[in-house]
Write a protein that holds these residues in place. Structure first.
Motif, PDB file in Angstrom:
ATOM      1  N   LYS A   1      27.312  43.357  44.014  1.00  0.00           N
ATOM      2  CA  LYS A   1      25.843  43.225  43.944  1.00  0.00           C
ATOM      3  C   LYS A   1      25.373  43.102  42.495  1.00  0.00           C
ATOM      4  CE  LYS A   1      23.742  46.193  46.651  1.00  0.00           C
ATOM      5  NZ  LYS A   1      23.033  47.436  47.050  1.00  0.00           N
ATOM      6  N   LEU A   2      25.940  43.917  41.598  1.00  0.00           N
ATOM      7  CA  LEU A   2      25.503  43.882  40.199  1.00  0.00           C
ATOM      8  C   LEU A   2      25.943  42.599  39.495  1.00  0.00           C
ATOM      9  CD1 LEU A   2      26.056  47.572  39.051  1.00  0.00           C
ATOM     10  CD2 LEU A   2      23.908  46.425  39.611  1.00  0.00           C
ATOM     11  N   VAL A   3      27.157  42.147  39.785  1.00  0.00           N
ATOM     12  CA  VAL A   3      27.623  40.909  39.149  1.00  0.00           C
ATOM     13  C   VAL A   3      26.771  39.728  39.628  1.00  0.00           C
ATOM     14  CG1 VAL A   3      29.569  39.338  38.795  1.00  0.00           C
ATOM     15  CG2 VAL A   3      29.971  41.812  38.863  1.00  0.00           C
ATOM     16  N   LEU A   4      26.471  39.686  40.925  1.00  0.00           N
ATOM     17  CA  LEU A   4      25.638  38.595  41.452  1.00  0.00           C
ATOM     18  C   LEU A   4      24.239  38.632  40.831  1.00  0.00           C
ATOM     19  CD1 LEU A   4      26.586  38.586  45.263  1.00  0.00           C
ATOM     20  CD2 LEU A   4      27.401  37.030  43.474  1.00  0.00           C
ATOM     21  N   HIS A   5      23.717  39.843  40.610  1.00  0.00           N
ATOM     22  CA  HIS A   5      22.400  39.981  39.977  1.00  0.00           C
ATOM     23  C   HIS A   5      22.419  39.344  38.580  1.00  0.00           C
ATOM     24  CE1 HIS A   5      19.244  42.777  37.975  1.00  0.00           C
ATOM     25  NE2 HIS A   5      18.607  41.807  38.610  1.00  0.00           N
ATOM     26  N   ALA A   6      23.479  39.624  37.829  1.00  0.00           N
ATOM     27  CA  ALA A   6      23.594  39.044  36.486  1.00  0.00           C
ATOM     28  C   ALA A   6      23.736  37.523  36.548  1.00  0.00           C
ATOM     29  CB  ALA A   6      24.791  39.660  35.767  1.00  0.00           C
ATOM     30  N   LEU A   7      24.473  37.026  37.553  1.00  0.00           N
ATOM     31  CA  LEU A   7      24.666  35.578  37.681  1.00  0.00           C
ATOM     32  C   LEU A   7      23.378  34.871  38.107  1.00  0.00           C
ATOM     33  CD1 LEU A   7      28.189  35.478  39.359  1.00  0.00           C
ATOM     34  CD2 LEU A   7      27.605  34.919  36.986  1.00  0.00           C
ATOM     35  N   LYS A   8      22.549  35.552  38.861  1.00  0.00           N
ATOM     36  CA  LYS A   8      21.290  34.945  39.299  1.00  0.00           C
ATOM     37  C   LYS A   8      20.362  34.698  38.097  1.00  0.00           C
ATOM     38  CE  LYS A   8      17.379  35.567  42.453  1.00  0.00           C
ATOM     39  NZ  LYS A   8      16.796  36.399  43.524  1.00  0.00           N
ATOM     40  N   HIS A   9      20.436  35.595  37.119  1.00  0.00           N
ATOM     41  CA  HIS A   9      19.560  35.490  35.939  1.00  0.00           C
ATOM     42  C   HIS A   9      20.418  35.324  34.686  1.00  0.00           C
ATOM     43  CE1 HIS A   9      16.257  36.700  38.547  1.00  0.00           C
ATOM     44  NE2 HIS A   9      17.008  37.679  38.966  1.00  0.00           N
ATOM     45  N   ARG A  10      21.182  34.231  34.653  1.00  0.00           N
ATOM     46  CA  ARG A  10      22.160  34.028  33.578  1.00  0.00           C
ATOM     47  C   ARG A  10      21.524  33.980  32.197  1.00  0.00           C
ATOM     48  NH1 ARG A  10      27.047  31.237  36.046  1.00  0.00           N
ATOM     49  NH2 ARG A  10      26.486  31.182  38.222  1.00  0.00           N
ATOM     50  N   SER A  11      20.273  33.517  32.105  1.00  0.00           N
ATOM     51  CA  SER A  11      19.662  33.345  30.784  1.00  0.00           C
ATOM     52  C   SER A  11      18.825  34.548  30.368  1.00  0.00           C
ATOM     53  CB  SER A  11      18.810  32.080  30.765  1.00  0.00           C
ATOM     54  OG  SER A  11      17.836  32.165  31.776  1.00  0.00           O
ATOM     55  N   SER A  12      18.839  35.620  31.149  1.00  0.00           N
ATOM     56  CA  SER A  12      18.100  36.830  30.759  1.00  0.00           C
ATOM     57  C   SER A  12      19.038  38.029  30.779  1.00  0.00           C
ATOM     58  CB  SER A  12      16.951  37.152  31.727  1.00  0.00           C
ATOM     59  OG  SER A  12      16.669  36.123  32.593  1.00  0.00           O
TER      60      SER A  12
ATOM     61  N   HIS B   1      24.304  47.041  32.735  1.00  0.00           N
ATOM     62  CA  HIS B   1      23.544  46.181  31.822  1.00  0.00           C
ATOM     63  C   HIS B   1      24.305  44.877  31.585  1.00  0.00           C
ATOM     64  CE1 HIS B   1      20.374  45.855  28.717  1.00  0.00           C
ATOM     65  NE2 HIS B   1      21.252  45.078  28.103  1.00  0.00           N
ATOM     66  N   ALA B   2      23.576  43.778  31.564  1.00  0.00           N
ATOM     67  CA  ALA B   2      24.150  42.491  31.160  1.00  0.00           C
ATOM     68  C   ALA B   2      23.253  41.925  30.065  1.00  0.00           C
ATOM     69  CB  ALA B   2      24.211  41.531  32.346  1.00  0.00           C
TER      70      ALA B   2
ATOM     71  N   ILE C   1      27.816  53.963  31.443  1.00  0.00           N
ATOM     72  CA  ILE C   1      27.128  52.680  31.344  1.00  0.00           C
ATOM     73  C   ILE C   1      28.184  51.595  31.542  1.00  0.00           C
ATOM     74  CG2 ILE C   1      25.885  51.060  29.853  1.00  0.00           C
ATOM     75  CD1 ILE C   1      24.675  53.414  28.381  1.00  0.00           C
ATOM     76  N   LEU C   2      27.891  50.645  32.420  1.00  0.00           N
ATOM     77  CA  LEU C   2      28.771  49.495  32.608  1.00  0.00           C
ATOM     78  C   LEU C   2      28.107  48.280  31.969  1.00  0.00           C
ATOM     79  CD1 LEU C   2      29.837  49.959  36.341  1.00  0.00           C
ATOM     80  CD2 LEU C   2      30.970  50.789  34.272  1.00  0.00           C
ATOM     81  N   LEU C   3      28.837  47.624  31.068  1.00  0.00           N
ATOM     82  CA  LEU C   3      28.327  46.434  30.396  1.00  0.00           C
ATOM     83  C   LEU C   3      29.096  45.220  30.911  1.00  0.00           C
ATOM     84  CD1 LEU C   3      26.466  45.246  28.143  1.00  0.00           C
ATOM     85  CD2 LEU C   3      28.416  45.529  26.587  1.00  0.00           C
ATOM     86  N   LEU C   4      28.356  44.238  31.420  1.00  0.00           N
ATOM     87  CA  LEU C   4      28.993  43.038  31.950  1.00  0.00           C
ATOM     88  C   LEU C   4      29.751  42.299  30.842  1.00  0.00           C
ATOM     89  CD1 LEU C   4      28.989  41.409  34.695  1.00  0.00           C
ATOM     90  CD2 LEU C   4      27.512  39.831  33.482  1.00  0.00           C
ATOM     91  N   ASP C   5      30.952  41.850  31.162  1.00  0.00           N
ATOM     92  CA  ASP C   5      31.783  41.100  30.218  1.00  0.00           C
ATOM     93  C   ASP C   5      31.819  39.636  30.667  1.00  0.00           C
ATOM     94  OD1 ASP C   5      33.866  39.896  28.802  1.00  0.00           O
ATOM     95  OD2 ASP C   5      35.007  41.765  28.659  1.00  0.00           O
ATOM     96  N   ASN C   6      31.001  38.808  30.007  1.00  0.00           N
ATOM     97  CA  ASN C   6      30.881  37.402  30.418  1.00  0.00           C
ATOM     98  C   ASN C   6      32.199  36.638  30.325  1.00  0.00           C
ATOM     99  OD1 ASN C   6      28.087  37.052  31.145  1.00  0.00           O
ATOM    100  ND2 ASN C   6      27.601  37.492  29.014  1.00  0.00           N
ATOM    101  N   LYS C   7      33.009  36.993  29.343  1.00  0.00           N
ATOM    102  CA  LYS C   7      34.287  36.286  29.186  1.00  0.00           C
ATOM    103  C   LYS C   7      35.203  36.558  30.377  1.00  0.00           C
ATOM    104  CE  LYS C   7      34.246  35.811  24.180  1.00  0.00           C
ATOM    105  NZ  LYS C   7      33.033  36.556  23.799  1.00  0.00           N
ATOM    106  N   LYS C   8      35.145  37.793  30.892  1.00  0.00           N
ATOM    107  CA  LYS C   8      35.968  38.125  32.068  1.00  0.00           C
ATOM    108  C   LYS C   8      35.468  37.377  33.303  1.00  0.00           C
ATOM    109  CE  LYS C   8      38.103  42.617  31.238  1.00  0.00           C
ATOM    110  NZ  LYS C   8      38.265  43.983  31.756  1.00  0.00           N
ATOM    111  N   ILE C   9      34.144  37.230  33.428  1.00  0.00           N
ATOM    112  CA  ILE C   9      33.591  36.482  34.569  1.00  0.00           C
ATOM    113  C   ILE C   9      34.051  35.031  34.502  1.00  0.00           C
ATOM    114  CG2 ILE C   9      31.461  35.482  35.498  1.00  0.00           C
ATOM    115  CD1 ILE C   9      30.177  38.045  35.391  1.00  0.00           C
ATOM    116  N   GLU C  10      33.994  34.470  33.288  1.00  0.00           N
ATOM    117  CA  GLU C  10      34.381  33.072  33.111  1.00  0.00           C
ATOM    118  C   GLU C  10      35.855  32.861  33.465  1.00  0.00           C
ATOM    119  OE1 GLU C  10      33.184  29.749  29.809  1.00  0.00           O
ATOM    120  OE2 GLU C  10      34.247  31.531  29.104  1.00  0.00           O
TER     121      GLU C  10
END
Length: 202
Positions: A17-28, A85-86, A115-124
């Motif tokens: 759910k949290l990863v999808l939330h970050a992907l929905k708002h990629r530019s924020s 947080h992302a 605190i969990l911080l999204l790692d964009n490189k890992k998603i990619e």
């Protein structure tokens, strides 16, 4: 209990759910809270609630959302155990002040907070690899009350309950399921939108 031994056990749905939330708002920048309970040296993260993609640091909406979340989840025996947080920029892997301040607030009520911080490189890298580790980094408070990355990568202390969570996550990403995620910003704009996301995993 030694601070270094605490593990965070995260359910697949809370994670996705949290990863999808970050992907929905990629530019924020986006954020959310983690719900769960503490058992001995394990914090079980059972669910998550996406909070904001517009007004991350604004106190009134944050306070309203935390009260509503706590009232709902306390009946299920769950409390707020951490923060997600992302960052806005893809290449930004630093924990910013908004994240630290909200983390500090949660820590006051739950001293094992993470605190969990999204790692964009890992998603990619997800589609290319067979990595089963979470696509987020774990931060905990150290003895001097600063938020520090847990371990060299924090991966050994943040555990996904279901080992195939990243495979399921990829399915959700390829079917663009992130479009269905509702956060508190959406709910405050239109109260018919349910911040509990009851249909997300149907």
């Amino acid at each position: 209990m030694a601070g270094g031994e605490l593990k965070y056990d995260m359910s697949q749905n809370a994670y996705i759910k949290l990863v999808l939330h970050a992907l929905k708002h990629r530019s924020s920048a986006v954020n959310g809270v983690l719900l769960g309970r503490s058992n001995d040296d394990v914090v079980e993260i059972a669910d998550s609630v996406p909070l904001f993609h517009n007004h991350l640091g604004l106190l009134p909406p944050l306070e309203i959302s935390l009260i509503m979340i706590e009232e709902y989840y306390i009946a299920q025996g769950l409390g707020i155990v951490g923060y997600f947080h992302a960052n806005e920029r893809f290449d930004d892997a630093e924990l910013d002040n908004v994240a630290k301040n909200i983390g500090d607030h949660i820590y006051r009520y739950f001293p094992q907070a993470a605190i969990l911080l999204l790692d964009n490189k890992k998603i990619e890298a997800l589609p290319k690899g067979k990595d089963r580790s979470p696509v987020m980094q774990l931060y905990t408070r150290d003895a001097s009350k600063n938020w520090k990355l847990a371990g060299s990568d924090g991966g050994s202390r943040l555990i996904l309950k279901e080992p195939a969570a990243n495979i399921v996550l990829l399915d959700f990403i390829s079917s663009q399921k992130w479009q269905d995620v509702v956060d508190f910003d959406d709910h405050l704009d239109d109260i018919t939108k349910d911040w509990l996301n009851p249909d997300l995993f149907k």
